[in-house]
Design an enzyme around this catalytic site. Structure first.
Site: not given
Ligand code: FPP
Length: 264
Positions: A34, A51, A145
Protein backbone atom coordinates in the site's frame (compact mmCIF):
# COMPACT_ATOMS: atom_id res chain seq x y z
CA UNK A 1 24.74 5.02 6.62
CA UNK A 2 27.34 2.52 7.74
CA UNK A 3 28.02 0.88 11.10
CA UNK A 4 31.32 -0.15 12.61
CA UNK A 5 31.28 -3.62 14.08
CA UNK A 6 34.48 -5.30 15.26
CA UNK A 7 36.31 -2.45 13.60
CA UNK A 8 34.80 -3.31 10.24
CA UNK A 9 32.42 -1.06 8.37
CA UNK A 10 29.18 -2.67 7.16
CA UNK A 11 25.97 -1.25 5.70
CA UNK A 12 22.70 -1.01 7.66
CA UNK A 13 21.28 -3.68 5.38
CA UNK A 14 24.14 -6.06 6.06
CA UNK A 15 23.88 -5.32 9.79
CA UNK A 16 20.15 -6.19 9.78
CA UNK A 17 20.84 -9.32 7.75
CA UNK A 18 23.35 -10.49 10.32
CA UNK A 19 20.71 -10.20 13.07
CA UNK A 20 18.35 -12.60 11.27
CA UNK A 21 18.07 -16.14 12.56
CA UNK A 22 17.89 -18.32 9.42
CA UNK A 23 16.25 -21.10 11.45
CA UNK A 24 13.34 -18.86 12.47
CA UNK A 25 12.26 -17.40 9.14
CA UNK A 26 8.54 -17.46 8.33
CA UNK A 27 7.52 -20.14 5.84
CA UNK A 28 4.88 -17.94 4.24
CA UNK A 29 4.95 -14.13 4.04
CA UNK A 30 1.92 -12.22 2.73
CA UNK A 31 2.13 -8.52 1.86
CA UNK A 32 -0.49 -5.79 1.38
CA UNK A 33 1.48 -3.40 -0.81
CA UNK A 34 0.00 0.00 0.00
CA UNK A 35 1.02 3.61 -0.49
CA UNK A 36 2.00 3.81 -4.17
CA UNK A 37 -0.39 6.72 -4.76
CA UNK A 38 0.88 8.67 -1.74
CA UNK A 39 4.49 8.06 -2.79
CA UNK A 40 3.71 9.62 -6.17
CA UNK A 41 1.63 12.44 -4.64
CA UNK A 42 4.51 13.49 -2.38
CA UNK A 43 6.62 13.95 -5.50
CA UNK A 44 3.84 15.63 -7.51
CA UNK A 45 3.91 12.70 -9.93
CA UNK A 46 0.94 10.84 -11.42
CA UNK A 47 -0.26 7.85 -9.36
CA UNK A 48 0.98 5.51 -12.07
CA UNK A 49 4.56 6.58 -11.31
CA UNK A 50 4.02 5.24 -7.78
CA UNK A 51 2.82 1.91 -9.13
CA UNK A 52 5.83 1.73 -11.44
CA UNK A 53 8.21 2.32 -8.52
CA UNK A 54 6.13 -0.19 -6.52
CA UNK A 55 6.85 -2.79 -9.21
CA UNK A 56 10.58 -2.24 -8.51
CA UNK A 57 9.93 -3.04 -4.84
CA UNK A 58 8.16 -6.22 -5.97
CA UNK A 59 11.28 -7.28 -7.90
CA UNK A 60 13.52 -6.58 -4.91
CA UNK A 61 11.33 -8.35 -2.36
CA UNK A 62 10.86 -11.43 -4.57
CA UNK A 63 14.62 -11.61 -5.08
CA UNK A 64 15.29 -11.18 -1.34
CA UNK A 65 12.68 -13.76 -0.31
CA UNK A 66 14.11 -16.30 -2.77
CA UNK A 67 17.66 -15.64 -1.58
CA UNK A 68 16.64 -16.10 2.08
CA UNK A 69 14.94 -19.41 1.28
CA UNK A 70 11.43 -18.27 2.23
CA UNK A 71 9.06 -20.83 0.73
CA UNK A 72 5.91 -18.80 -0.04
CA UNK A 73 5.43 -15.12 -0.79
CA UNK A 74 1.93 -13.79 -1.50
CA UNK A 75 1.52 -10.23 -2.81
CA UNK A 76 -1.78 -8.33 -3.03
CA UNK A 77 -1.57 -6.60 -6.42
CA UNK A 78 -5.19 -5.96 -7.43
CA UNK A 79 -8.39 -6.42 -5.45
CA UNK A 80 -11.89 -6.92 -6.85
CA UNK A 81 -12.62 -3.45 -5.38
CA UNK A 82 -9.77 -1.87 -7.38
CA UNK A 83 -11.95 -1.93 -10.54
CA UNK A 84 -13.63 1.18 -9.02
CA UNK A 85 -10.47 3.23 -9.66
CA UNK A 86 -10.25 5.51 -12.71
CA UNK A 87 -10.04 3.51 -15.96
CA UNK A 88 -6.64 4.92 -16.78
CA UNK A 89 -5.20 3.69 -13.45
CA UNK A 90 -6.76 0.23 -13.81
CA UNK A 91 -5.32 -0.03 -17.32
CA UNK A 92 -1.88 1.07 -16.08
CA UNK A 93 -1.95 -1.50 -13.25
CA UNK A 94 -2.90 -4.30 -15.66
CA UNK A 95 -0.16 -3.22 -18.09
CA UNK A 96 2.37 -3.16 -15.26
CA UNK A 97 1.36 -6.65 -14.14
CA UNK A 98 1.65 -7.99 -17.68
CA UNK A 99 4.99 -6.26 -18.20
CA UNK A 100 6.28 -7.61 -14.88
CA UNK A 101 5.27 -11.18 -15.71
CA UNK A 102 6.60 -10.97 -19.27
CA UNK A 103 9.93 -9.53 -18.17
CA UNK A 104 10.40 -11.78 -15.16
CA UNK A 105 9.47 -15.19 -16.60
CA UNK A 106 13.09 -16.01 -17.48
CA UNK A 107 14.34 -14.86 -14.06
CA UNK A 108 11.64 -16.86 -12.29
CA UNK A 109 12.67 -19.96 -14.22
CA UNK A 110 16.37 -19.37 -13.62
CA UNK A 111 15.80 -18.93 -9.88
CA UNK A 112 13.54 -21.99 -9.52
CA UNK A 113 10.57 -19.75 -8.53
CA UNK A 114 7.04 -21.06 -9.06
CA UNK A 115 4.47 -18.45 -10.03
CA UNK A 116 0.76 -18.66 -9.33
CA UNK A 117 -2.13 -16.22 -9.53
CA UNK A 118 -4.68 -16.10 -6.70
CA UNK A 119 -8.03 -14.63 -7.69
CA UNK A 120 -11.02 -14.91 -9.97
CA UNK A 121 -10.20 -15.17 -13.66
CA UNK A 122 -13.64 -13.85 -14.68
CA UNK A 123 -13.33 -10.14 -15.40
CA UNK A 124 -9.66 -10.20 -16.37
CA UNK A 125 -8.78 -9.38 -19.96
CA UNK A 126 -7.83 -12.41 -22.03
CA UNK A 127 -4.35 -10.99 -22.75
CA UNK A 128 -3.67 -10.67 -19.01
CA UNK A 129 -4.96 -14.19 -18.37
CA UNK A 130 -2.85 -15.64 -21.17
CA UNK A 131 0.29 -14.03 -19.77
CA UNK A 132 -0.54 -15.35 -16.29
CA UNK A 133 -1.27 -18.91 -17.49
CA UNK A 134 1.95 -18.91 -19.53
CA UNK A 135 3.98 -17.95 -16.44
CA UNK A 136 2.14 -20.51 -14.30
CA UNK A 137 2.71 -23.30 -16.81
CA UNK A 138 6.35 -22.55 -17.45
CA UNK A 139 7.24 -22.40 -13.73
CA UNK A 140 4.97 -25.21 -12.55
CA UNK A 141 7.83 -27.67 -11.94
CA UNK A 142 9.92 -25.24 -9.90
CA UNK A 143 10.59 -26.17 -6.32
CA UNK A 144 12.04 -22.98 -4.80
CA UNK A 145 10.07 -19.92 -3.71
CA UNK A 146 6.37 -20.05 -4.54
CA UNK A 147 5.36 -16.56 -5.63
CA UNK A 148 1.62 -15.93 -5.45
CA UNK A 149 0.25 -12.72 -6.88
CA UNK A 150 -3.32 -11.90 -5.86
CA UNK A 151 -5.05 -10.33 -8.87
CA UNK A 152 -8.80 -9.66 -9.04
CA UNK A 153 -8.76 -11.09 -5.51
CA UNK A 154 -11.28 -10.85 -2.66
CA UNK A 155 -11.00 -12.95 0.49
CA UNK A 156 -14.78 -13.06 0.90
CA UNK A 157 -15.30 -14.11 -2.74
CA UNK A 158 -12.72 -16.86 -2.23
CA UNK A 159 -14.62 -18.20 0.81
CA UNK A 160 -17.95 -17.78 -0.99
CA UNK A 161 -16.73 -19.83 -3.99
CA UNK A 162 -15.50 -22.54 -1.60
CA UNK A 163 -18.90 -22.62 0.18
CA UNK A 164 -20.74 -22.94 -3.14
CA UNK A 165 -18.49 -25.79 -4.25
CA UNK A 166 -18.97 -27.62 -0.92
CA UNK A 167 -22.77 -27.09 -1.06
CA UNK A 168 -22.77 -28.57 -4.59
CA UNK A 169 -20.83 -31.63 -3.40
CA UNK A 170 -23.25 -32.14 -0.49
CA UNK A 171 -26.30 -31.73 -2.80
CA UNK A 172 -24.85 -34.31 -5.20
CA UNK A 173 -24.19 -36.72 -2.33
CA UNK A 174 -20.41 -36.63 -2.82
CA UNK A 175 -19.81 -35.12 0.64
CA UNK A 176 -21.48 -35.33 4.06
CA UNK A 177 -22.09 -31.98 5.78
CA UNK A 178 -20.69 -33.49 8.99
CA UNK A 179 -17.38 -34.18 7.22
CA UNK A 180 -16.73 -30.49 6.47
CA UNK A 181 -13.86 -29.30 8.64
CA UNK A 182 -11.06 -26.70 8.48
CA UNK A 183 -8.98 -28.87 6.17
CA UNK A 184 -11.86 -29.52 3.76
CA UNK A 185 -12.52 -25.77 3.49
CA UNK A 186 -8.82 -24.89 3.15
CA UNK A 187 -8.55 -27.35 0.27
CA UNK A 188 -11.16 -25.39 -1.69
CA UNK A 189 -9.27 -22.09 -1.45
CA UNK A 190 -6.77 -20.73 -4.01
CA UNK A 191 -4.06 -21.43 -1.44
CA UNK A 192 -4.80 -25.16 -1.18
CA UNK A 193 -1.64 -27.15 -0.46
CA UNK A 194 0.10 -24.06 0.96
CA UNK A 195 0.74 -23.36 4.62
CA UNK A 196 -1.08 -20.33 6.04
CA UNK A 197 0.90 -17.07 6.17
CA UNK A 198 3.02 -16.75 9.31
CA UNK A 199 3.61 -13.06 8.72
CA UNK A 200 1.32 -10.44 7.16
CA UNK A 201 3.06 -7.18 6.27
CA UNK A 202 1.18 -3.99 5.43
CA UNK A 203 2.95 -0.88 4.24
CA UNK A 204 1.91 2.79 4.59
CA UNK A 205 0.62 2.59 8.14
CA UNK A 206 -3.00 1.55 7.55
CA UNK A 207 -4.36 -0.84 10.19
CA UNK A 208 -6.64 -2.92 7.98
CA UNK A 209 -6.63 -6.38 6.43
CA UNK A 210 -8.65 -5.18 3.42
CA UNK A 211 -10.33 -8.47 2.48
CA UNK A 212 -6.96 -10.21 2.02
CA UNK A 213 -6.59 -13.93 2.78
CA UNK A 214 -9.33 -13.73 5.42
CA UNK A 215 -9.38 -17.46 6.17
CA UNK A 216 -5.63 -17.97 5.94
CA UNK A 217 -4.43 -15.16 8.25
CA UNK A 218 -6.21 -16.55 11.33
CA UNK A 219 -2.93 -16.84 13.25
CA UNK A 220 -0.63 -14.65 11.16
CA UNK A 221 1.59 -12.16 12.94
CA UNK A 222 0.75 -8.68 11.64
CA UNK A 223 3.49 -6.15 10.95
CA UNK A 224 2.52 -2.63 9.87
CA UNK A 225 5.15 -0.16 8.76
CA UNK A 226 4.80 3.54 7.93
CA UNK A 227 7.03 3.04 4.88
CA UNK A 228 5.18 3.44 1.60
CA UNK A 229 5.42 0.40 -0.69
CA UNK A 230 7.82 1.98 -3.23
CA UNK A 231 10.19 2.67 -0.29
CA UNK A 232 9.90 -0.88 1.07
CA UNK A 233 13.09 -2.59 -0.02
CA UNK A 234 15.49 -5.20 1.36
CA UNK A 235 16.41 -3.38 4.61
CA UNK A 236 12.71 -2.78 5.42
CA UNK A 237 11.95 -6.44 4.68
CA UNK A 238 14.73 -7.53 7.06
CA UNK A 239 13.23 -5.23 9.73
CA UNK A 240 9.83 -6.90 9.31
CA UNK A 241 11.42 -10.35 9.56
CA UNK A 242 13.36 -9.32 12.67
CA UNK A 243 10.17 -8.03 14.30
CA UNK A 244 8.50 -11.35 13.45
CA UNK A 245 11.36 -13.30 15.00
CA UNK A 246 10.82 -11.44 18.28
CA UNK A 247 7.14 -12.43 18.47
CA UNK A 248 5.91 -15.17 20.78
CA UNK A 249 3.46 -17.20 18.70
CA UNK A 250 0.92 -19.02 20.83
CA UNK A 251 -1.83 -20.05 18.37
CA UNK A 252 -4.40 -19.61 21.16
CA UNK A 253 -2.37 -21.70 23.60
CA UNK A 254 0.15 -20.54 26.16
CA UNK A 255 3.72 -19.55 25.63
CA UNK A 256 6.22 -22.37 25.55
CA UNK A 257 8.70 -19.83 26.89
CA UNK A 258 6.61 -19.21 30.02
CA UNK A 259 6.07 -21.35 33.06
CA UNK A 260 2.63 -22.87 32.44
CA UNK A 261 1.95 -22.97 36.20
CA UNK A 262 2.67 -19.27 36.77
CA UNK A 263 -0.41 -17.06 37.50
CA UNK A 264 -1.57 -15.20 34.34
C1 FPP B 1 -1.75 0.28 -3.32
O1 FPP B 1 -1.34 1.58 -3.45
C2 FPP B 1 -1.22 -0.56 -4.37
C3 FPP B 1 -1.96 -1.15 -5.34
C4 FPP B 1 -3.40 -1.00 -5.44
C5 FPP B 1 -1.38 -2.00 -6.38
C6 FPP B 1 -0.07 -2.69 -6.12
C7 FPP B 1 0.62 -2.76 -7.42
C8 FPP B 1 1.96 -2.70 -7.61
C9 FPP B 1 2.93 -2.68 -6.55
C10 FPP B 1 2.51 -2.59 -9.01
C11 FPP B 1 2.50 -3.77 -9.86
C12 FPP B 1 2.46 -5.09 -9.20
C13 FPP B 1 3.24 -6.14 -9.51
C14 FPP B 1 3.01 -7.45 -8.86
C15 FPP B 1 4.35 -6.06 -10.48
P1 FPP B 1 -2.44 2.73 -3.55
O2 FPP B 1 -2.57 3.09 -4.99
O3 FPP B 1 -3.70 2.28 -2.90
O4 FPP B 1 -1.74 3.86 -2.72
P2 FPP B 1 -2.45 5.01 -1.86
O5 FPP B 1 -3.21 4.32 -0.76
O6 FPP B 1 -1.28 5.79 -1.37
O7 FPP B 1 -3.31 5.77 -2.81
Amino acid sequence: MAMRIFNKSISDEEYLYQQLDPAKLPTHVAIIMDGNGRWAGKRKLPRVAGHREGAESVRTIVETAARLGIQHLTLFAFSTENWKRPKIEVRALMDLLMEFIRQEIATLKKNNIRFQMLGRSEGLHISVLEQIRKAELSTFQNTGLQLNIAINYSGRAEILDACRELAREVAEGRLQAADINDEVIANKLYTRAMPDPDLLIRTSGEMRVSNFLLWQIAYAEIYVTEKLWPDFRTAEFYQALLAYQKRDRRFGGISLLQDATAPR
